[in-house]
Design a protein around this motif. Structure first.
Motif, PDB file in Angstrom:
ATOM      1  N   ARG A 196     -54.630 -80.475 -91.446  1.00 50.66           N
ATOM      2  CA  ARG A 196     -53.826 -79.759 -92.449  1.00 50.66           C
ATOM      3  C   ARG A 196     -53.597 -80.672 -93.655  1.00 50.66           C
ATOM      4  O   ARG A 196     -52.456 -80.903 -94.088  1.00 50.66           O
ATOM      5  CB  ARG A 196     -52.512 -79.253 -91.863  1.00 50.66           C
ATOM      6  CG  ARG A 196     -52.669 -78.047 -90.969  1.00 50.66           C
ATOM      7  CD  ARG A 196     -51.348 -77.312 -90.759  1.00 50.66           C
ATOM      8  NE  ARG A 196     -50.329 -78.184 -90.193  1.00 50.66           N
ATOM      9  CZ  ARG A 196     -50.210 -78.453 -88.901  1.00 50.66           C
ATOM     10  NH1 ARG A 196     -51.042 -77.903 -88.037  1.00 50.66           N
ATOM     11  NH2 ARG A 196     -49.274 -79.259 -88.456  1.00 50.66           N
TER      12      ARG A 196
ATOM     13  N   ILE B 194     -55.121 -81.614 -97.669  1.00 53.37           N
ATOM     14  CA  ILE B 194     -55.936 -81.208 -98.809  1.00 53.37           C
ATOM     15  C   ILE B 194     -55.944 -82.340 -99.830  1.00 53.37           C
ATOM     16  O   ILE B 194     -54.894 -82.853-100.208  1.00 53.37           O
ATOM     17  CB  ILE B 194     -55.384 -79.927 -99.474  1.00 53.37           C
ATOM     18  CG1 ILE B 194     -55.276 -78.784 -98.457  1.00 53.37           C
ATOM     19  CG2 ILE B 194     -56.256 -79.504-100.646  1.00 53.37           C
ATOM     20  CD1 ILE B 194     -54.585 -77.564 -99.020  1.00 53.37           C
TER      21      ILE B 194
ATOM     22  N   CYS C 212     -60.625 -79.755 -98.124  1.00 55.82           N
ATOM     23  CA  CYS C 212     -59.647 -79.392 -97.100  1.00 55.82           C
ATOM     24  C   CYS C 212     -60.111 -79.861 -95.720  1.00 55.82           C
ATOM     25  O   CYS C 212     -61.279 -79.679 -95.362  1.00 55.82           O
ATOM     26  CB  CYS C 212     -59.440 -77.878 -97.069  1.00 55.82           C
ATOM     27  SG  CYS C 212     -59.002 -77.156 -98.661  1.00 55.82           S
TER      28      CYS C 212
END
Length: 442
Positions: free
Chosen positions: A320, A322, A315
């Motif tokens: 933001r 992953i 992550c």
């Protein structure tokens, strides 16, 4: 005309009646001990002892106090026909003032028996079966409405005292000699059964504590993401695990997995696998496929007879973003105000199932305020549903998270648990581990 002399029953009739009574008693004992033998949990066994004993002595209420003399616990107090408040009131009576308290205290000559409580006459002095009744005992008995009690110790032959069981009569009464004999035999068997159940309970507690020690004691704090985890080890001790570790340059590694098998060996294998994944994640966490490939090779060399599922997510909270890969593991669930959907991971085999494991990575970009939920299949299997229905139930639970809960990953995990499982992570043991790891991105 003179009165006819009364005739005594024939000796054969008396013997037949006695034999019939003995057969009836043995049949009753057999049925009650069979019912007790089918209980496998400690509280369940204590409840059964109370119910069976109450039927044998003709009482309506009772309590059993489990306090093993070795001091290793666990200690339990279970009531029959008594509320928690009633049990609390009884516990305010000095133990030495009750027949069962004297048994628990191991006082000389304290072997249980009957005790009458002169609740209607405070000046009655000594009770019929013992010393004068303590004023507090008289007060509690009057409020709860019992006038007599009968107690027996639970003393297994191969161990010290386990505890004591006591039944309460609404009126001044006591069991007959026949009832005393039957309940005495029953309690002897019950003590042996409870000893076995207690040992199993202690083993489960030790295994659960061992498994919990192998999991993170706390979750890391990483800017841009909030974390929460929920975990319950099964009654047999399973191999489900989770992890969250900070990585260089503000990154975060998230992992969940499950090792095949149960018991101490599975728990130990889980600990080794989790520790190894942490090392691989630090070295090459930005490539989840490489992390799982290394883990698969290790499993094949060190645990050739075992398989495992795993999911590792790299992550980058600042972006933001992953990047994740899974090996036979359940897909993550993305939960947000605008969508609730499973992440489409590629189909792959568990680790240790093929001669060479590999699967492509998947990239996910959660929106601000969205939560990624990782979990093990124990959550689905505990529902008892077919897998497609269990997945549907999980999706519905995630979609129904209240707006007020969406800013707290712990509240989201709790809502999902309570919606999917009838008792959430209740104290009732189950044969499946449950793991949830929730990451909310800001």
């Amino acid at each position: 005309m003179g009165q006819r002399p009364t005739t005594s029953p024939a000796p054969g009739t008396v013997i037949q009646d006695r034999l019939a009574g003995w057969v009836s008693d043995l049949t009753t004992l057999h049925e009650l001990t069979e019912r007790l033998a089918r209980t496998g949990q400690l509280t369940e066994s204590l409840d059964e002892v109370l119910r069976a004993g109450a039927a044998l002595v003709g009482a309506r209420r009772g309590l059993v106090v489990l306090e093993p003399a070795d001091g290793l616990g666990p200690a339990h107090t279970v009531g029959l026909g008594l509320t928690r408040a009633d049990l609390g009131s009884i516990e305010t009576v000095p133990r030495e003032a009750t027949v069962y308290g004297r048994v628990l205290a191991g006082l000389p000559g304290a072997e249980g028996g009957s005790e009458l409580l002169p609740t209607a006459d405070p000046d009655a002095g000594e009770g019929r079966y013992g010393p004068p009744v303590d004023p507090r005992h008289r007060e509690v008995a009057s409020r709860l409405g019992y006038a007599a009690s009968f107690a027996l110790p639970l003393n297994p032959s191969a161990a010290g005292r386990l505890g004591v069981v006591v039944w309460f009569y609404d009126e001044s009464a006591e069991p007959t000699e026949r009832q005393r004999h039957l309940v005495g035999l029953y309690c002897q068997y019950a003590a042996e059964h409870l000893t076995q159940v207690l040992e199993v309970e202690r083993a489960r507690s030790r295994l659960t504590a061992f498994a919990e020690e192998l999991l993170p004691s706390r979750l890391p704090r990483v800017a841009g993401v909030q974390l929460a985890a929920r975990h319950r080890t099964s009654a047999r001790g399973g191999g489900d695990w989770y992890d969250a570790l900070p990585l260089p340059e503000g990154a975060l590694g998230l992992a969940v997995g499950s090792v095949s098998g149960s018991g101490p060996s599975a728990v130990a294998a889980m600990g080794r696998l989790r520790a190894s994944l942490r090392a691989y994640a630090v070295m090459e966490g930005e490539d989840p496929v490489a992390v799982l490939s290394d883990l698969e090779l290790l499993l094949r060399v060190t645990e050739p007879a075992r398989s495992a599922t795993a999911l590792f997510a790299f992550c980058e909270p600042a972006l933001r973003r992953i990047t994740l890969a899974g090996a036979g593991h359940t897909p993550p669930l993305l939960i947000g105000a605008g969508r609730t959907e499973f992440v489409e991971t590629s189909l792959s085999a568990p680790l240790g199932m093929l001669s060479c494991w590999e699967a492509p990575c998947v990239e996910v970009e959660p929106a601000p305020g969205e939560t990624v939920l990782l979990y093990t299949d124990g959550l689905l299997q505990r529902t008892g549903d077919a897998m497609d229905r269990a997945f549907a139930r999980l999706h519905a639970a995630a979609a129904s998270v209240p707006r007020s809960h969406r800013e707290d990953p712990g509240a989201i995990a709790d809502h999902v648990l309570k919606s999917v499982l009838a008792d959430g992570l209740g104290e009732v043991p189950d044969d499946e581990d449950v793991v949830l790891l929730a990451a909310r991105f800001e």
